[in-house]
Write an enzyme that holds these catalytic residues in place. Structure first.
Site, PDB file in Angstrom:
ATOM      1  N   GLU A   1     -85.925 -29.492 -65.400  1.00 17.96           N
ATOM      2  CA  GLU A   1     -86.830 -30.006 -66.438  1.00 17.96           C
ATOM      3  C   GLU A   1     -86.560 -31.253 -67.442  1.00 17.96           C
ATOM      4  O   GLU A   1     -86.403 -31.265 -68.646  1.00 17.96           O
ATOM      5  CB  GLU A   1     -87.438 -28.742 -67.320  1.00 17.96           C
TER       6      GLU A   1
ATOM      7  N   ASP B   1     -91.302 -18.402 -63.324  1.00 13.47           N
ATOM      8  CA  ASP B   1     -91.344 -18.749 -64.673  1.00 13.47           C
ATOM      9  C   ASP B   1     -91.929 -17.683 -65.628  1.00 13.47           C
ATOM     10  O   ASP B   1     -92.955 -17.953 -66.174  1.00 13.47           O
ATOM     11  CB  ASP B   1     -91.426 -19.977 -65.226  1.00 13.47           C
TER      12      ASP B   1
ATOM     13  N   GLU C   1     -94.719 -16.265 -74.192  1.00  8.41           N
ATOM     14  CA  GLU C   1     -95.323 -17.493 -73.968  1.00  8.41           C
ATOM     15  C   GLU C   1     -96.532 -17.546 -72.767  1.00  8.41           C
ATOM     16  O   GLU C   1     -97.342 -18.289 -73.155  1.00  8.41           O
ATOM     17  CB  GLU C   1     -93.887 -18.425 -73.098  1.00  8.41           C
TER      18      GLU C   1
END
Ligand code: BDP
Length: 723
Positions: free
Chosen positions: A314, A387, A415
């Site tokens: 990323e 993820d 998240e």
């Protein structure tokens, strides 16, 4: 005094007394599970008062002093009277704490063999006859072990367990039990939903905020022994001397609690803050830079744990920027910290835009490197291949790296579970991840047994949890967010404990023992994870989140710089069906699993429904074992998810009045917000997928309140998602 004034004074006194009484009842959550209020069960209280009339504590290390403070505070609070802490035995019924080297009493008990079996951090809690009387003894090989034993005993008391004839031997199954803080130097927290970072960089090292100590207490009470204090998307300035000195102050505060600190390291630090021309790991100057850096850190922090690195992921730099492998990169840092006993936790969370299936990438990248990493490197692998989604199959790197220490990374911060606004107890998720069978060495080669080193005999073992803490008064924003921090720490110590048992413990320690409260609240917690799966990603759908914030749904997302950031990449809905074919006819990601695991997933008809769309592109009218077609089942589960949240709200409503108003009302309001979000997810997803399925939403279900266009717009403007 004029009469009027007298009356006012009287009012003031009454008011202040009233306020005092209210404060006893109110609880702002700051104390977490370490609430040492007097034990409510009278029989237990009497029994404990009898058993613990004094504490005899040996040793004068900083850790022993911490133990002394904790046990004094704990016992005096729980027993509702001052309990003295002494260095010599004088009472008839005492609690004796120490190590054989510091305590003559303990060394006289011949516990050597048992103590050997619990290692450096473990402890024994046993009843022994000393000088003609029965005493409870907490014995350990080290002061930290004794501290862990002390917290354990306090927990037993707080949960009203029997302590007579007590006999406990406990040792952690995993060596490195670490929190990962995704905290930035500007004090924002990546994916943090509980306020600013705990670390006040501007006032460190001068000011020792008492909160640092409370943080250490909370972690030590669970057995967490490490903390990575900065974000994996690492600011290279963390490695400059000014920040090292600031961090050294934190390390000093944490040390007596058995907690080491670690830094996330930016791989380009040599060139970004070190003044070197490049950061190529094969450049001798770069290698020397890391060695010097390690020496400098250890000068300030003699027990520094080591580095955590997110490389070539990323946008983060890494060895591949110079055509070097992950192993070549990791080993340079490992060599720098090795002389000091440090480790490197190297993350396996990599995925390049070129690959056809993101699922495959961690495995494809790292399995060829097995055996090339230094002994003090641990590969840190997320529980699933994508993820931290609400449900993922286990990561195929577990069980396929016999020659590379491998640790598990779990996400505590929510998240993908509604931030700190939704109630989502991670117990069932963590247990599912830990108990997944890799079959690496036949049946029973679970992820848990891989990461505790039993399957491959790793040199280092570890588990990491991405922290959910912040400056909010109650640490985690949602009062139930605390339960996930608690859960992580307790499972890191002993992964064989059950999700339900730990929920029970946490509720009793955090709220009350009243069974009318404990039972419904436990049920609510236990159903919460699956509810979250159902209203977001049922049947093995995944990553339907709006890009960026990850709160609301956006299954329509298709137009982003990288396809593997879009939702359509993951669900692949078309007129034929929905789901990602990862069998031989598709990306063949299932080949990365052992044959026994592959067998569970390769036939559409045999794949467990929770994982169906992870592995198959399934026709809309496909008949499932439930008697419904795929479309009907999808709708059913989305609706069930909302019903689950409604049921959670009912359960919570049933406990009104059994705890303080403040926390009750807070959770009540958050559950309202959660139901709104569940409806939003359900309606948006069902309306969106309906376009492909071409089927109506069955009659029996309430109609979505708004049109698909409305939900598409909402995603762009929603106050929670966007601000
Ligand atoms: C993803 C997060 C991102 C993290 C990344 C990671 O969205 O903020 O940086 O994981 O783990 O889940 O590195």
């Amino acid at each position: 005094m004029i009469p009027n004034m007298k009356r006012h004074l009287l009012f003031l006194v009454v008011f202040l007394v009233g306020l005092g009484a209210q404060q006893v009842i109110a609880d702002d959550g700051y104390r977490l599970w370490l609430r040492y209020d007097q034990i409510s069960d009278n029989a237990r209280l009497q029994q404990y008062r009898l058993a613990f009339q004094e504490v005899v504590l040996a040793g004068d290390s900083e850790t022993s002093r911490v133990t002394g403070r904790e046990i004094q505070k704990g016992l005096s609070g729980l027993l509702g009277k001052e309990i003295p802490v002494k260095s010599e035995l004088s009472g008839n019924r005492s609690l004796i704490i120490g190590t054989p080297s510091d305590s003559e009493i303990i060394s006289s008990l011949n516990l050597d063999k048992k103590l050997t079996s619990v290692g450096d951090e473990g402890f024994l809690i046993e009843q022994h006859r000393v000088q003609g009387n029965d005493h409870v003894v907490i014995a350990a090989n080290t002061d930290v072990g004794a501290l862990y034993g002390t917290f354990h005993l306090l927990r037993l008391m707080k949960t009203h367990e029997e302590v007579q004839h007590i006999s406990i031997a406990s040792a952690p199954k995993i060596q490195h039990r670490v929190l990962n803080h995704w905290d930035n130097l500007d004090r924002t927290v990546e994916r943090g939903y509980a306020g600013l970072s705990l670390w006040e960089w501007k006032t460190l090292p001068n000011y020792e905020d008492p909160r640092y100590t409370d943080y250490a207490r909370a972690n030590a009470s669970l057995g967490i022994n490490g903390t990575v204090i900065n974000n994996v998307n690492a600011d290279p300035r963390m490695l400059t001397e000014q920040y090292i000195k600031k961090a050294a102050k934190l390390a000093d505060i944490f040390r007596p609690y058995g907690i080491k600190i670690y830094f996330s390291a930016n791989f380009f630090a040599p060139s970004r803050v070190g003044g070197l021309e490049n950061s190529d790991p094969l450049n001798p100057d770069v290698q020397q830079w890391w060695k010097d850096k390690a020496d400098q850190i250890y000068k300030h922090i003699p027990d520094f744990g080591g580095f955590l690195v997110k490389a070539n992921s990323e946008g983060q730099p890494g060895p591949q920027n110079y055509g070097r492998s992950h192993a070549e990169g990791a080993n340079v840092l490992a060599e720098a910290v090795a002389p000091h006993g440090g480790i490197v936790m190297w993350r396996a969370f990599v995925y390049s835009p070129e690959q056809e299936d993101r699922f495959r990438e961690g495995y494809d990248e790292f399995v060829p490197l097995d055996g090339q990493f230094a002994d003090n490197v641990i590969l840190q692998v997320k529980n699933g291949p994508i993820d931290f989604q609400p449900r993922e199959p286990f990561h195929p790197l577990f069980g396929t790296l016999p020659e590379t220490n491998t640790m598990l990374e779990l996400q505590i911060t929510q998240e993908y579970f509604g931030f700190s606004l939704h109630l989502a107890y991670m117990g069932p998720l963590y247990k599912e991840a830990l108990s997944a069978d890799t079959y690496a060495k036949g049946e029973g080669s679970t992820v848990a047994r891989v990461i505790d080193g039993e399957v491959f005999d790793y040199e280092h073992t570890g588990i990491a949890g991405v922290a959910n803490t912040g400056r909010d008064r109650n640490w985690t924003g949602h009062p139930f967010g605390q339960s996930n921090w608690y859960l992580f720490g307790r499972l890191a110590w002993d992964h064989t404990q059950t999700a339900e048992g730990l929920a029970d413990e946490w509720i009793r320690m955090t709220f009350t023992h009243d069974p009318d409260f404990v039972e419904p609240v436990k049920e609510m917690m236990m159903m919460s994870r699956e509810a979250g799966v159902r209203y977001r990603n049922p049947l093995g759908l995944t990553h339907l989140y709006a890009q960026g914030h990850h709160y609301g749904p956006a299954p329509w997302t298709s137009d982003l710089p990288r396809p593997d950031w879009t939702a359509v990449y993951y669900h692949r809905a078309d007129d034929e069906g929905i789901g990602f074919d990862r069998t031989e006819s598709g990306s063949n990601a299932i080949e990365q699993y052992a044959p026994e695991v592959r067998d569970q997933f390769d036939e559409m008809g045999d794949t467990p429904l929770e994982y169906l769309l992870w592995f198959h592109h399934v026709p809309w009218d496909y008949q499932l074992s439930t008697g419904r077609t795929l479309w009907q089942e999808l709708v059913h589960r989305y609706y069930q998810g909302v019903e689950d949240v409604r049921e959670m709200r009912e359960k919570w409503a049933s406990v009104e009045g059994l705890i303080d108003k403040g926390r009750y009302r807070h959770v009540e309001a958050l559950l309202e917000i959660q139901e709104e979000a569940a409806l939003w997810w359900r309606n948006a997803c069902v309306l969106y997928f309906q376009q492909f399925a071409g089927e109506p939403i069955p009659e029996e279900y309430e109609k979505p309140e708004h049109s698909l266009e409305y939900y598409k717009e909402l995603e762009k403007t929603h106050h929670i998602a966007r601000f």
